[in-house]
Design a protein around this motif. Sequence first.
Motif, PDB file in Angstrom:
ATOM      1  N   ALA A 108      43.552  32.688   7.435  1.00 14.06           N
ATOM      2  CA  ALA A 108      42.201  32.399   7.139  1.00 14.06           C
ATOM      3  C   ALA A 108      41.789  31.605   5.989  1.00 14.06           C
ATOM      4  O   ALA A 108      41.048  30.618   5.804  1.00 14.06           O
ATOM      5  N   THR A 109      42.464  31.710   4.882  1.00 16.60           N
ATOM      6  CA  THR A 109      42.289  31.227   3.680  1.00 16.60           C
ATOM      7  C   THR A 109      42.927  29.762   3.769  1.00 16.60           C
ATOM      8  O   THR A 109      42.199  28.595   3.119  1.00 16.60           O
ATOM      9  N   LEU A 110      43.755  29.679   4.167  1.00 19.63           N
ATOM     10  CA  LEU A 110      44.703  28.363   4.096  1.00 19.63           C
ATOM     11  C   LEU A 110      44.082  27.303   5.163  1.00 19.63           C
ATOM     12  O   LEU A 110      44.151  26.322   5.243  1.00 19.63           O
ATOM     13  N   GLY A 111      43.854  27.982   6.211  1.00 16.39           N
ATOM     14  CA  GLY A 111      43.459  27.275   7.550  1.00 16.39           C
ATOM     15  C   GLY A 111      42.153  26.318   7.109  1.00 16.39           C
ATOM     16  O   GLY A 111      41.859  25.224   7.663  1.00 16.39           O
ATOM     17  N   GLY A 112      41.420  26.984   6.169  1.00 15.94           N
ATOM     18  CA  GLY A 112      40.142  26.343   6.017  1.00 15.94           C
ATOM     19  C   GLY A 112      40.326  25.044   5.213  1.00 15.94           C
ATOM     20  O   GLY A 112      39.273  24.076   4.823  1.00 15.94           O
ATOM     21  N   ASN A 113      41.754  24.683   4.677  1.00 16.64           N
ATOM     22  CA  ASN A 113      41.770  23.510   3.997  1.00 16.64           C
ATOM     23  C   ASN A 113      42.117  22.393   4.938  1.00 16.64           C
ATOM     24  O   ASN A 113      41.905  21.159   4.227  1.00 16.64           O
ATOM     25  N   ALA A 114      41.995  22.513   6.245  1.00 19.95           N
ATOM     26  CA  ALA A 114      42.317  21.426   7.246  1.00 19.95           C
ATOM     27  C   ALA A 114      41.144  20.585   7.536  1.00 19.95           C
ATOM     28  O   ALA A 114      41.128  19.293   7.604  1.00 19.95           O
ATOM     29  N   ILE A 131      43.011  39.307  -5.194  1.00 17.56           N
ATOM     30  CA  ILE A 131      42.240  39.668  -4.187  1.00 17.56           C
ATOM     31  C   ILE A 131      40.796  39.151  -4.126  1.00 17.56           C
ATOM     32  O   ILE A 131      40.076  39.239  -3.265  1.00 17.56           O
ATOM     33  N   VAL A 132      40.356  38.908  -5.597  1.00 20.45           N
ATOM     34  CA  VAL A 132      38.682  38.607  -5.602  1.00 20.45           C
ATOM     35  C   VAL A 132      38.554  37.113  -5.606  1.00 20.45           C
ATOM     36  O   VAL A 132      37.704  36.449  -5.632  1.00 20.45           O
ATOM     37  N   GLY A 133      39.723  36.401  -5.366  1.00 19.07           N
ATOM     38  CA  GLY A 133      39.753  34.849  -5.417  1.00 19.07           C
ATOM     39  C   GLY A 133      38.893  33.983  -4.260  1.00 19.07           C
ATOM     40  O   GLY A 133      38.187  32.890  -4.394  1.00 19.07           O
ATOM     41  N   ASP A 134      38.924  34.842  -3.166  1.00 23.77           N
ATOM     42  CA  ASP A 134      38.586  34.212  -1.864  1.00 23.77           C
ATOM     43  C   ASP A 134      37.586  35.211  -1.066  1.00 23.77           C
ATOM     44  O   ASP A 134      38.306  36.518  -0.910  1.00 23.77           O
ATOM     45  N   PRO A 135      36.432  35.146  -0.482  1.00 23.70           N
ATOM     46  CA  PRO A 135      35.825  36.133   0.115  1.00 23.70           C
ATOM     47  C   PRO A 135      36.679  36.975   1.285  1.00 23.70           C
ATOM     48  O   PRO A 135      36.752  37.862   1.546  1.00 23.70           O
ATOM     49  N   ALA A 136      37.223  35.777   2.011  1.00 21.71           N
ATOM     50  CA  ALA A 136      38.161  36.159   3.187  1.00 21.71           C
ATOM     51  C   ALA A 136      39.194  37.218   2.744  1.00 21.71           C
ATOM     52  O   ALA A 136      39.486  38.226   3.418  1.00 21.71           O
ATOM     53  N   THR A 137      39.906  36.912   1.521  1.00 12.60           N
ATOM     54  CA  THR A 137      41.057  37.635   1.272  1.00 12.60           C
ATOM     55  C   THR A 137      40.286  39.020   0.653  1.00 12.60           C
ATOM     56  O   THR A 137      40.919  39.789   1.007  1.00 12.60           O
ATOM     57  N   PHE A 138      39.270  38.876   0.039  1.00 13.10           N
ATOM     58  CA  PHE A 138      38.749  39.976  -0.560  1.00 13.10           C
ATOM     59  C   PHE A 138      38.184  41.315   0.885  1.00 13.10           C
ATOM     60  O   PHE A 138      38.498  42.307   0.733  1.00 13.10           O
ATOM     61  N   ILE A 139      37.703  40.473   1.833  1.00 19.00           N
ATOM     62  CA  ILE A 139      37.281  41.247   2.771  1.00 19.00           C
ATOM     63  C   ILE A 139      38.366  41.939   3.671  1.00 19.00           C
ATOM     64  O   ILE A 139      38.308  43.267   3.933  1.00 19.00           O
ATOM     65  N   VAL A 140      39.562  41.337   3.816  1.00 20.91           N
ATOM     66  CA  VAL A 140      40.628  41.755   4.635  1.00 20.91           C
ATOM     67  C   VAL A 140      41.316  42.817   3.448  1.00 20.91           C
ATOM     68  O   VAL A 140      41.630  43.915   4.212  1.00 20.91           O
ATOM     69  N   GLY A 141      41.413  42.667   2.347  1.00 19.34           N
ATOM     70  CA  GLY A 141      42.114  43.553   1.418  1.00 19.34           C
ATOM     71  C   GLY A 141      41.315  44.775   1.222  1.00 19.34           C
ATOM     72  O   GLY A 141      41.855  46.193   1.391  1.00 19.34           O
ATOM     73  N   PRO A 192      34.179  28.821  10.108  1.00 18.15           N
ATOM     74  CA  PRO A 192      34.065  29.388   9.012  1.00 18.15           C
ATOM     75  C   PRO A 192      34.987  30.538   8.798  1.00 18.15           C
ATOM     76  O   PRO A 192      34.625  31.471   9.666  1.00 18.15           O
ATOM     77  N   ASN A 193      35.694  30.806   7.879  1.00 17.38           N
ATOM     78  CA  ASN A 193      36.463  31.993   7.655  1.00 17.38           C
ATOM     79  C   ASN A 193      35.692  33.219   7.509  1.00 17.38           C
ATOM     80  O   ASN A 193      36.556  34.301   7.968  1.00 17.38           O
ATOM     81  N   ILE A 194      34.843  33.283   6.978  1.00 19.11           N
ATOM     82  CA  ILE A 194      34.128  34.654   6.879  1.00 19.11           C
ATOM     83  C   ILE A 194      33.818  35.342   8.137  1.00 19.11           C
ATOM     84  O   ILE A 194      34.249  36.503   8.406  1.00 19.11           O
ATOM     85  N   PRO A 195      33.067  34.849   8.840  1.00 14.76           N
ATOM     86  CA  PRO A 195      32.661  35.503  10.394  1.00 14.76           C
ATOM     87  C   PRO A 195      34.192  35.773  11.053  1.00 14.76           C
ATOM     88  O   PRO A 195      34.294  36.679  11.814  1.00 14.76           O
ATOM     89  N   LEU A 196      35.174  34.745  10.897  1.00 17.88           N
ATOM     90  CA  LEU A 196      36.432  35.113  11.690  1.00 17.88           C
ATOM     91  C   LEU A 196      37.101  36.229  11.132  1.00 17.88           C
ATOM     92  O   LEU A 196      37.688  37.024  12.077  1.00 17.88           O
ATOM     93  N   VAL A 201      45.130  32.160  13.583  1.00 19.19           N
ATOM     94  CA  VAL A 201      43.961  32.122  12.556  1.00 19.19           C
ATOM     95  C   VAL A 201      43.954  30.959  11.603  1.00 19.19           C
ATOM     96  O   VAL A 201      42.388  30.397  11.446  1.00 19.19           O
ATOM     97  N   GLY A 202      44.766  30.389  11.357  1.00 18.31           N
ATOM     98  CA  GLY A 202      44.978  29.104  10.594  1.00 18.31           C
ATOM     99  C   GLY A 202      44.123  27.980  11.438  1.00 18.31           C
ATOM    100  O   GLY A 202      43.451  27.266  10.821  1.00 18.31           O
ATOM    101  N   ALA A 203      44.552  27.937  12.567  1.00 12.85           N
ATOM    102  CA  ALA A 203      43.971  26.877  13.518  1.00 12.85           C
ATOM    103  C   ALA A 203      42.632  27.192  13.770  1.00 12.85           C
ATOM    104  O   ALA A 203      41.314  26.214  13.842  1.00 12.85           O
ATOM    105  N   LEU A 204      41.898  28.340  13.943  1.00 14.49           N
ATOM    106  CA  LEU A 204      40.543  28.807  14.029  1.00 14.49           C
ATOM    107  C   LEU A 204      39.781  28.586  12.684  1.00 14.49           C
ATOM    108  O   LEU A 204      38.837  28.251  12.890  1.00 14.49           O
ATOM    109  N   SER A 205      40.381  28.862  11.807  1.00 15.76           N
ATOM    110  CA  SER A 205      39.692  28.667  10.486  1.00 15.76           C
ATOM    111  C   SER A 205      39.532  27.121  10.055  1.00 15.76           C
ATOM    112  O   SER A 205      38.371  26.863   9.182  1.00 15.76           O
ATOM    113  N   ALA A 206      40.215  26.265  10.639  1.00 17.10           N
ATOM    114  CA  ALA A 206      40.006  24.934  10.400  1.00 17.10           C
ATOM    115  C   ALA A 206      38.549  24.386  11.016  1.00 17.10           C
ATOM    116  O   ALA A 206      38.164  23.390  10.819  1.00 17.10           O
TER     117      ALA A 206
END
Length: 447
Positions: free
Chosen positions: A387-393, A155-165, A337-341, A329-334
């Motif tokens: 959000a986390t994986l969409g940022g890889n695109a 849960i602490v590995g990505d800011p977006a993941t932590f914010i949602v969790g 930036p996933n934090i504001p999303l 969300v994956g498309a939008l995160s591409a």
Amino acid sequence: MPNLSSLVAGGVFVAVIALIMSEKVHLTVAALLGSLVLVFAHIMTLGEAVGYIGESHVTLGLFFGVMVLVRAFEPTNIFQYIATKIVLWSKGRGNYLLLGIIAITAPICAILPNATTVTLLAPLIPPLAEEIGINFVPLIILMVIVSNSAGLLTIVGDPATFIVGDSINMSFFEYLTSMSFAGVLAVLTVVIMTPFLFKDIWHSKFTNFEQLPIPKINHPRVLLAGAFIMVFVLLFFVFGDLLPIPLSPAAVALMGAALALLLAHESKIDTVQNILKDVDWSTLIFFMSVFVLIGGLEKTGIISQISLVFAFLLGQNIFVASIVLIFVVGALSAVIPNIPLVVAMIPLLKEYLFNTGLIGAEVLQTNFSGNYPAVVLPLFFAMMLGATLGGNATLVGASANIVGAGVAELHGKTISYGTFLRYGLPITMAQLMVSAIYISIYYLVNR
């Protein structure tokens, strides 16, 4: 009909996202200016703005603590030592080198935020790659993609993941039992696709790796003491929420940071001033500004209005909503930036669930500390994955991507949008498909 306040709040948010996407203005400056416009336009008072920041103190505390903890042990040279050992371990084989980058990046990103990991490790790649005659751009891109993917391991590995969790009161241990396997699948997807996307390096051989000088580990006793601090932090990350008086990951990270500062000061390996000076204040201010911007959308009712549209389109079908959310969300995160999303999507999803009768009004309160109904959790898990994986695109999809591109530029090479897309898009599409299968199985098992 929207009033003037909602038009201003919505317009400022869109303008900030547009400025960030254009890369004409630094993302922190864009977000900070936007949040201050809301104050100057009397959408909210400065006190209310600080209140919105305060509601997200857990996120800010966690990432500040981790940044200090990592920076305090930089003088030991441990990261340079590990990177060189990975090259030597590869024995001149490109496939071993690529797998070594995955092997070193993934576990570190399970503990540290991905952008922090790339900041630490990416600068080590260009000199090593040039020494053995390999183009370092694909190596940095691989590291960035792995860092984003491995951010799902904890849960602490990505800011977006932590914010949602954190928004659904999820503990570190609960995340391990429900979502960590999705992170494993995301990393395995990268491993499987690496021989095809990075085939030139995968099949390459290099001969002059044995001449690489092995960096010396400085201050070994301090490093050993630091290892005990890291073990303390990891143990309390996992079990802190299970104590009679629970400890959040943020409190644990801050305690670890304080101990690291004490150790650095007493051992004289660095000064407290130097360590704090090197904290990524830009990212922290960006987080704070985004929380204010989303507060403006909430206060003016924009979030509530959009949630009604969601309720009308999706109804109570959580399964369909979850699958749609992964890809949307994956498309939008591409491109965003996933934090504001995710900060914008969290209150929107909660309002949607309330409007469809799946959660009670008490869940919408900022001080709600109970558990969410199990039936709605796939929706939030889908948002984490998208959000986390969409940022890889794309190059602008995640902060780690931008950090990696900056490192490449400092060493004389540019990672273009198209170059990153060639590697990132196929991996993202595969990861989102795997994520949809994971959410489907999770929904069927836990319905």
